[in-house]
Write a protein that holds these residues in place. Structure first.
Motif, PDB file in Angstrom:
ATOM      1  N   TYR A  73       3.197  17.073 -11.231  1.00 34.93           N
ATOM      2  CA  TYR A  73       4.127  17.715 -10.034  1.00 34.93           C
ATOM      3  C   TYR A  73       4.874  16.826  -9.593  1.00 34.93           C
ATOM      4  CZ  TYR A  73       0.769  21.010  -9.607  1.00 34.93           C
ATOM      5  OH  TYR A  73      -0.266  22.345  -9.595  1.00 34.93           O
TER       6      TYR A  73
ATOM      7  N   MET B 112       1.551   3.701  -2.881  1.00 37.49           N
ATOM      8  CA  MET B 112       1.352   5.438  -2.821  1.00 37.49           C
ATOM      9  C   MET B 112       2.592   6.605  -3.039  1.00 37.49           C
ATOM     10  SD  MET B 112      -0.253   6.729   1.286  1.00 37.49           S
ATOM     11  CE  MET B 112      -1.676   5.932   1.411  1.00 37.49           C
ATOM     12  N   LEU B 113       3.553   5.857  -2.923  1.00 35.30           N
ATOM     13  CA  LEU B 113       4.968   6.537  -3.366  1.00 35.30           C
ATOM     14  C   LEU B 113       5.173   6.826  -4.951  1.00 35.30           C
ATOM     15  CD1 LEU B 113       7.355   7.692  -2.927  1.00 35.30           C
ATOM     16  CD2 LEU B 113       8.490   5.199  -2.499  1.00 35.30           C
TER      17      LEU B 113
ATOM     18  N   VAL C  18       0.704  -1.322   0.547  1.00 36.31           N
ATOM     19  CA  VAL C  18      -0.010  -0.100  -0.377  1.00 36.31           C
ATOM     20  C   VAL C  18       0.655   1.036   0.069  1.00 36.31           C
ATOM     21  CG1 VAL C  18      -1.350   1.450   1.489  1.00 36.31           C
ATOM     22  CG2 VAL C  18      -1.719  -1.288   1.384  1.00 36.31           C
ATOM     23  N   ALA C  19       2.072   1.159   0.549  1.00 34.16           N
ATOM     24  CA  ALA C  19       2.569   2.774   1.003  1.00 34.16           C
ATOM     25  C   ALA C  19       3.673   2.184  -0.230  1.00 34.16           C
ATOM     26  CB  ALA C  19       4.362   2.120   2.024  1.00 34.16           C
TER      27      ALA C  19
ATOM     28  N   ARG D  63       2.667   6.293  -7.496  1.00 34.37           N
ATOM     29  CA  ARG D  63       1.918   6.967  -7.558  1.00 34.37           C
ATOM     30  C   ARG D  63       2.177   8.616  -7.626  1.00 34.37           C
ATOM     31  NH1 ARG D  63      -4.710   6.672  -6.406  1.00 34.37           N
ATOM     32  NH2 ARG D  63      -5.468   8.547  -7.919  1.00 34.37           N
ATOM     33  N   TRP D  64       2.429   9.204  -6.257  1.00 34.13           N
ATOM     34  CA  TRP D  64       2.852  10.803  -6.494  1.00 34.13           C
ATOM     35  C   TRP D  64       4.633  10.584  -7.362  1.00 34.13           C
ATOM     36  CZ3 TRP D  64       2.983  15.315  -5.882  1.00 34.13           C
ATOM     37  CH2 TRP D  64       3.806  16.188  -4.889  1.00 34.13           C
ATOM     38  N   MET D  65       4.668   9.683  -7.680  1.00 34.90           N
ATOM     39  CA  MET D  65       6.324   9.501  -7.987  1.00 34.90           C
ATOM     40  C   MET D  65       6.005   9.645  -9.739  1.00 34.90           C
ATOM     41  SD  MET D  65       9.203   8.008  -6.960  1.00 34.90           S
ATOM     42  CE  MET D  65       8.912   6.467  -7.667  1.00 34.90           C
TER      43      MET D  65
ATOM     44  N   TYR E  10      -5.556  -1.805  -7.209  1.00 35.49           N
ATOM     45  CA  TYR E  10      -6.042  -0.943  -5.858  1.00 35.49           C
ATOM     46  C   TYR E  10      -6.006   0.295  -6.126  1.00 35.49           C
ATOM     47  CZ  TYR E  10     -10.002  -0.154  -2.558  1.00 35.49           C
ATOM     48  OH  TYR E  10     -10.349   0.188  -1.496  1.00 35.49           O
ATOM     49  N   MET E  11      -4.892   0.534  -5.574  1.00 33.69           N
ATOM     50  CA  MET E  11      -4.152   1.931  -4.932  1.00 33.69           C
ATOM     51  C   MET E  11      -3.561   2.701  -6.191  1.00 33.69           C
ATOM     52  SD  MET E  11      -4.181   1.379  -1.823  1.00 33.69           S
ATOM     53  CE  MET E  11      -2.814   2.565  -1.545  1.00 33.69           C
TER      54      MET E  11
ATOM     55  N   GLN F   3      -6.348   7.352   1.494  1.00 35.93           N
ATOM     56  CA  GLN F   3      -5.726   7.771   0.399  1.00 35.93           C
ATOM     57  C   GLN F   3      -7.072   8.635  -0.545  1.00 35.93           C
ATOM     58  OE1 GLN F   3      -2.448   7.115  -2.859  1.00 35.93           O
ATOM     59  NE2 GLN F   3      -4.227   5.628  -3.242  1.00 35.93           N
TER      60      GLN F   3
ATOM     61  N   LEU G  38       7.895  12.637  -9.754  1.00 38.00           N
ATOM     62  CA  LEU G  38       9.154  13.085 -10.074  1.00 38.00           C
ATOM     63  C   LEU G  38       9.670  12.586 -11.701  1.00 38.00           C
ATOM     64  CD1 LEU G  38      11.958  13.838  -8.505  1.00 38.00           C
ATOM     65  CD2 LEU G  38      11.896  11.121  -7.927  1.00 38.00           C
TER      66      LEU G  38
ATOM     67  N   SER H  23      -7.186   4.423  -6.896  1.00 31.76           N
ATOM     68  CA  SER H  23      -8.398   4.990  -6.579  1.00 31.76           C
ATOM     69  C   SER H  23      -8.169   6.515  -6.481  1.00 31.76           C
ATOM     70  CB  SER H  23      -8.252   4.618  -4.471  1.00 31.76           C
ATOM     71  OG  SER H  23      -7.462   5.168  -4.525  1.00 31.76           O
ATOM     72  N   THR H  24      -9.655   7.587  -6.389  1.00 24.95           N
ATOM     73  CA  THR H  24      -9.516   8.746  -7.077  1.00 24.95           C
ATOM     74  C   THR H  24      -9.769   9.709  -5.551  1.00 24.95           C
ATOM     75  OG1 THR H  24     -11.416   8.038  -8.046  1.00 24.95           O
ATOM     76  CG2 THR H  24      -9.129   9.270  -9.884  1.00 24.95           C
TER      77      THR H  24
ATOM     78  N   MET I  50       3.138  10.364   3.224  1.00 26.75           N
ATOM     79  CA  MET I  50       3.933   9.845   2.722  1.00 26.75           C
ATOM     80  C   MET I  50       5.049   9.728   4.209  1.00 26.75           C
ATOM     81  SD  MET I  50       5.464   9.620  -0.208  1.00 26.75           S
ATOM     82  CE  MET I  50       3.611   9.092  -0.613  1.00 26.75           C
TER      83      MET I  50
END
Lengths: 319, 283
Positions: free
Chosen positions: A149, A139-140, A135-136, A142-144, A250-251, B240, A151, A254-255, B251
């Motif tokens: 924004y 999430m990470l 899950v983590a 997805r952010w990248m 799944y992660m 999330q 990376l 999700s919106t 994070m």
């Protein structure tokens, strides 16, 4: 699904010859000792398999209760396009995961060189994602992968490339998810291969060196064939795990602003069989249809595993 | 690719080693880079994370993000749920799996082969085939959103039984025979002699069960609906989706959620790697 390992390795100590026939008090102790596990597994695992099979022929009412509808769920599987699409997605994901295996073999071969400094640090670093909560990890990434924004797109913009919205663009999202999968499993496969490499006698390499073979030739003529049982084991395991992939999809799908797991535009292209199972059974509360999807998954896994065991004769060398 | 592979003079070998390190370091950057970015993001303000061009180091280090996690989410409760779930499942598995495993490895009783075959069949089937009836049972018992709902099915494991049976089978018979001649009964022999000898197996099972409980998503997602009843995995997943594009907060939360397993891994590295890789257990 872990029993596969025992097939790929020689069995350890078998049945002992000097075991006595069961005496009565010993037999009583034996029953007492297996009883809790037998009861627990029966209630929560064995009987549920039969129940799931039964559910797959029923439709669950809004207030519980299951109406027998014969094979309607299975016929609906064929009619519903999301099923075929999710099977195709899952298969694609599993095939892409296999690309991580040669990568892991190469890394293991590099790490296995005698006298290499920092081996344990490298191993630690490569193994890190294996113990990290998926899950983590999702999430990470997805952010990248964020289109504005993230990376990744920032790095791409340095070389003048404008990257897509990785997690929501239907044409790239499944590749993006598959890349995370490879990243997560790399250290795991590498460690399996490191163990396999330790079993290859050095003399083969010494003999090959005398015959004037270079590193590349040694890698393909000695390392790869002698490692093939480990490669087979890793391949079977990778496919079994990939076919059940749920967390990452799944992660990623999700919106924000909506309940987890709803409507990302890329969902049809990323939804795996396991995701579809979850969605049907626990989001749409159609237990019968969900149960039928679970059996599709079982059949899918059995078929792919069987095919691999068939193919193994052509390329796996057991010393 | 051993020493011999680099034959042909010292300088070639040195060049080979250097090339190896270049490849391995590049790989290591790909593996660690995302974690580093996670830490840096967790220390930025929300506006800094969504400001172009991206900054590498935080403008001002926002340690307060970690405090905000506790203020905005039921994080403490989720953490506690996760610990209790992992501990409950693991303790129960150690007891139940070791007893059953010893009986299968060393004792004779009618139906042992049939029973063991049934256990193995559980091992061969994907977890999706148990989940719907498990959910129905948990619901019927009124255990949705409870700790026992998270723990109880996970107390039993065909895999754990199989794993420990392998360890018991590998133990030498002599000591057990000697104890038997001294008049110890089967259970005493198991408890006093076999169990202490099987410590490496128990450690492997502990590591795997804790890690698996900590990281699993689908089961807790199914049997919990209330965030304060969820373990970290389901909690983070739900949060999330519900609230955020506030990635510095997410994070910070996921770093705290993953840190215990990462620390345990770094400390017990060898045991983790052996336990995970050589039993083929993952997910």
């Amino acid at each position: 699904m872990s029993a596969v390992n025992s097939l790929a390795r020689p069995r350890r100590a078998g049945r002992s010859a000097n075991r006595r026939p069961g005496r009565r008090p010993e037999r009583m102790w034996a029953y007492l000792m297996v009883a809790p596990m037998t009861i627990g597994l029966s209630v929560f695992y064995l009987w549920p398999i039969a129940q799931t099979f039964f559910y797959s022929f029923t439709k669950s009412g809004p207030f519980g209760g299951h109406a027998w509808i014969g094979t309607a769920n299975y016929r609906a599987l064929v009619d519903e396009p999301s099923v075929l699409q999710s099977v195709a997605n899952t298969l694609f994901y599993a095939v892409v995961q296999l690309a991580g295996i040669p990568l892991a073999v190469l890394l293991a071969a590099l790490l296995n060189q005698r006298g290499l400094r920092g081996r344990s640090i490298y191993r630690l670093v490569y193994f890190l994602p294996v113990v990290t909560m998926p899950v983590a990890v999702a999430m990470l990434w997805r952010w990248m992968y964020n289109g504005d924004y993230g990376l990744i797109n920032q790095l791409l913009s340095i070389v003048g490339v404008r990257g897509p919205h990785w997690a929501s663009d239907p044409s790239v999202a499944l590749y993006a998810v598959a890349a995370i999968g490879i990243w997560m499993a790399l250290g795991y496969n590498m460690v399996i291969f490191l163990a396999g490499l330790q079993g290859i006698p050095t003399m083969y390499y010494e003999a090959a060196a005398i015959d004037g073979a270079g590193p590349a030739k040694m890698f393909f003529r000695i390392t790869v064939p002698l490692l093939s049982p480990s490669i087979f084991f890793a391949t079977v395991l990778t496919v079994i795990n990939s076919l059940q992939m749920f967390d990452l999809a799944y992660m990623m799908m999700s919106t924000p602003g909506a309940a987890a797991g709803t409507a990302n535009p890329a969902l049809p292209q990323v939804r795996t069989v396991s995701y579809l199972f979850y969605q049907k059974a626990f989001v749409e509360h159609d237990l019968g249809f969900g149960a039928a999807v679970a059996f599709v998954l079982l059949g899918f896994i059995l078929a792919m595993t069987l095919i691999q065991f068939r193919l193994q004769r052509r390329w796996v060398h057991y010393a | 690719m051993r020493d011999g592979a680099m034959a042909g003079g010292r300088s070639t070998r040195r060049a080979g080693t250097a090339a190896t390190h270049v490849v391995l370091i590049a790989g290591a950057v790909v593996m660690v880079g995302p974690f580093l970015w996670e830490v840096l993001t967790s220390l930025k303000t929300f506006s800094e994370t969504t400001h172009l061009p991206l900054t590498f180091l935080p403008h001002r280090w926002q340690w307060s993000n970690y405090v905000r996690v506790f203020e905005q989410l039921p994080f403490r409760q989720m953490f506690l749920n996760t610990v209790l779930m992992a501990a409950g499942r693991t303790l129960a598995q150690l007891v139940f799996c070791s007893m059953a495993a010893y009986a299968f490895a060393r004792m004779r009783f009618r139906g042992n082969n049939l029973l063991f075959g049934l256990f193995l069949s559980v091992l061969m089937v994907p977890s999706q085939l148990f989940l719907i009836p498990q959910y129905v049972i948990i619901q019927d018992l009124g255990w949705v959103n409870t700790l026992q709902g998270l723990i109880v099915p996970g107390m039993f494991s065909a895999f754990g039984t199989f794993l420990l049976r392998q360890f018991f089978l590998a133990l030498p018979h002599d000591v057990e025979e000697a104890a038997r001649l001294d008049g110890a009964n089967a259970f005493q022999i198991f408890l006093r002699i076999a169990l202490p000898l099987a410590r490496p197996g128990l450690l492997a099972l502990t590591i795997l069960t804790v890690l698996w409980s900590w990281n699993d998503l689908m089961y807790p997602l199914v049997v919990t609906t209330d965030p304060s009843a969820m373990p970290l995995s389901a909690g983070l997943a739900t949060l999330q989706g519900e609230h955020f594009t506030d990635y510095s907060l997410l994070m910070a939360g996921s770093i705290m959620a993953t840190a215990p397993m990462i620390v345990a891994f770094v400390v017990l590295q060898r045991h983790f790697i052996q336990g995970i890789a050589f039993t083929g257990a993952k997910g």
